[in-house]
Design an enzyme around this catalytic site. Structure first.
Site, PDB file in Angstrom:
ATOM      1  N   ARG A  78       0.853  -1.188   0.000  1.00 27.13           N
ATOM      2  CA  ARG A  78       0.000   0.000   0.000  1.00 27.13           C
ATOM      3  C   ARG A  78       0.887   1.236   0.000  1.00 27.13           C
ATOM      4  NH1 ARG A  78      -2.349   3.149   4.731  1.00 27.13           N
ATOM      5  NH2 ARG A  78      -3.692   4.645   3.681  1.00 27.13           N
ATOM      6  N   HIS A 122      -2.839  11.042   0.703  1.00 24.72           N
ATOM      7  CA  HIS A 122      -2.285  10.826   2.044  1.00 24.72           C
ATOM      8  C   HIS A 122      -1.619  12.149   2.472  1.00 24.72           C
ATOM      9  CE1 HIS A 122      -0.822   7.492   4.967  1.00 24.72           C
ATOM     10  NE2 HIS A 122      -0.466   8.649   5.504  1.00 24.72           N
ATOM     11  N   GLU A 167      -7.199   8.830   6.409  1.00 22.00           N
ATOM     12  CA  GLU A 167      -7.425   9.480   7.693  1.00 22.00           C
ATOM     13  C   GLU A 167      -7.864  10.942   7.585  1.00 22.00           C
ATOM     14  OE1 GLU A 167      -3.930   8.951  10.095  1.00 22.00           O
ATOM     15  OE2 GLU A 167      -4.257   6.811  10.355  1.00 22.00           O
TER      16      GLU A 167
END
Ligand code: GBH
Length: 453
Positions: A78, A122, A167
């Protein structure tokens, strides 16, 4: 008789990283700057003035890193894609050379039978988009949709699992509410808006995927189960707020098209009402949830803590990692069973799990002993297996992280890797934990039974 820890057939074993934390060369080959490039070069923002200019030099050494993954027997990797490598201004012009990098990376993974899992965002938002308001500008959802489409068109034939956001809670709490992460704002009114546009961006990306993609798309969230410090009504309510804020703020809208009631108690007048059309966009079906699990929180009511009025209580007899997070493997089982119950047993991947500990700073005769990380992994993998026994639909596990890397504003001071990186020489040394993990992977979990702890 002791239990067997063999995992179900098809369970995938991998490791995770993120672009700005490992790649280095942030401006190479026509890439535009990201907000993390900018933040890291703003004096006072980063511990020890560290930055991601070189990091693990993965941009140049990705073939060596894939060889390491191969030697450990990893089945999946990942990674995240840097938006501003592909679209230097965040939208419009595509930078062919940026795309080429990810194409080379993916092709080399596939040549080595390692399945790529790509995260589109990210945390490294293109700086050019931040200049237009970043996650506060409603148009950001379309910009993210446009970028997603470029990636799907180019790589969906080769990447079978996509995550939209990593997140979003950390982005808004760290980037817009408390300011410790890029873009470094501290504003109670901004955080809810950023959250909402992150979710709309996720929705636009899923929409684009359904038109183009042939495989699976999901979202990655951080979850820390919240336990009340006492039976008092105040502590219970604090726990509920903490759970709503961190664990449900994104998943409830995605699964139920509705924010948790508690958001209004937490943000007061700063919490807006949103149109139903937005909630419909956000709640399109997804194929999996990525869960990042590190720790739990025991929560008590605390008037002085802003804006949650809830604080974590330290557990004196328990082990803490070097980032100050309690080691609590049962929390991973609890998290996975909570997701199963609340959201109807969706497919879940543990997209991050790991720990920073005080490793020896240098490899000695080719070895780095990290017994605490070995034990952390052992206990947490057993916890995953327990959740599978309890009926959770878990597709795989990705250790955070493959390499020691830039721990955001904490710089290189915290090491999460199962592979040690000597930043002076860029030498990689698999730690004891990497060998341990390789043994678990090779035995499909069976070896979890061999050792005590
Ligand atoms: C992840 O975020 C990131 O995805 C990754 O990039 C990063 O390198 C990695 O984890 C390690 O940090 O102080 O006890 O209240 C981690 C999300 C949210 C986990 C805040 C710890 C605070 C725990 N973190 N949480 S505590």
């Amino acid at each position: 008789m002791s239990k067997s820890y063999v995992f179900p057939e098809g369970f995938v074993w991998g490791a995770a990283t993120a672009a700005y934390q490992i790649e280095g060369s942030p401006l190479a080959d026509g890439a535009g700057p990201s907000i993390w490039q900018r933040f890291a070069h703003t004096p006072g923002r980063m511990l020890n003035d560290d930055n991601g200019d070189i990091a693990c030099d993965h941009y140049n050494r990705f073939r060596d890193d894939i060889a390491i993954m191969k030697s450990l027997g990893l089945q999946s990797y990942r990674f995240s894609i840097s938006w501003s490598r592909v679209l230097p201004e965040g939208k419009g012009r595509v930078n062919q050379k940026g795309l080429d990098f990810y194409e080379r990376l993916v092709d080399t993974l596939l040549e080595n039978d390692i399945a790529p899992v790509a995260t589109l965002f990210h945390w490294d938002l293109p700086a050019a988009l931040d200049d237009r308001g970043g996650w506060l500008n409603p148009d950001v959802a379309d910009w993210f949709g446009e970028y997603s489409e470029v990636m799907f068109k180019r790589l969906d034939g080769r990447i079978k699992r996509w995550a939209t956001l990593n997140e979003p809670w950390v982005v808004t709490d760290g980037g817009y509410l408390h300011g410790a992460l890029a873009p470094g704002h501290r504003n109670r009114f901004e955080a809810p808006i950023a959250s909402h546009h992150l979710l709309r961006a996720h929705g636009k990306s899923v929409q684009a995927y359904r038109a183009i993609g042939q495989h699976d798309i999901g979202i990655v969230v951080n979850i820390e189960p919240k336990y009340a410090a006492s039976d008092s009504a105040e502590d219970q309510a604090a726990r509920d707020r903490a759970e709503a804020y961190m664990n449900r703020q994104y998943l409830d809208p995605v699964f139920f098209g509705k924010y948790p009631e508690q958001m209004r108690d937490i943000f007061g007048e700063a919490w807006p009402e949103w149109p139903q059309a937005d909630m419909d966009l956000i709640s399109q079906p997804i194929d999996f949830i990525g869960v990042n699990y590190y720790t739990r929180n025991v929560t008590r009511h605390d008037e002085s803590s802003w804006p949650l009025k809830a604080s974590p209580v330290r557990q004196p007899q328990h082990t803490y990692t070097e980032t100050g997070w309690e080691v609590y493997p049962q929390g991973l089982t609890d998290t996975l069973t909570w997701v199963k119950q609340r959201y109807g047993n969706p497919q879940v991947f543990i997209t991050e799990n790991g720990a920073a500990f005080f490793d020896p700073p240098k490899a000695e005769r080719g070895r780095v002993r990290d017994p605490l990380r070995v034990s952390y992994l052992r206990q947490h993998l057993r916890a995953v297996h327990d959740a599978i026994d309890a009926g959770c639909n878990i597709g795989g596990y990705f250790v955070w992280s493959l390499l020691d890397n830039l721990e955001w504003s904490l710089g290189y001071s915290k090491r999460f890797g199962i592979v040690h990186v000597d930043y002076q020489t860029q030498t990689r040394t698999p730690k004891d934990s990497a060998r341990y993990y390789a043994g678990i992977v090779a035995s499909h979990g069976a070896r979890l039974i061999d050792e005590d702890d």
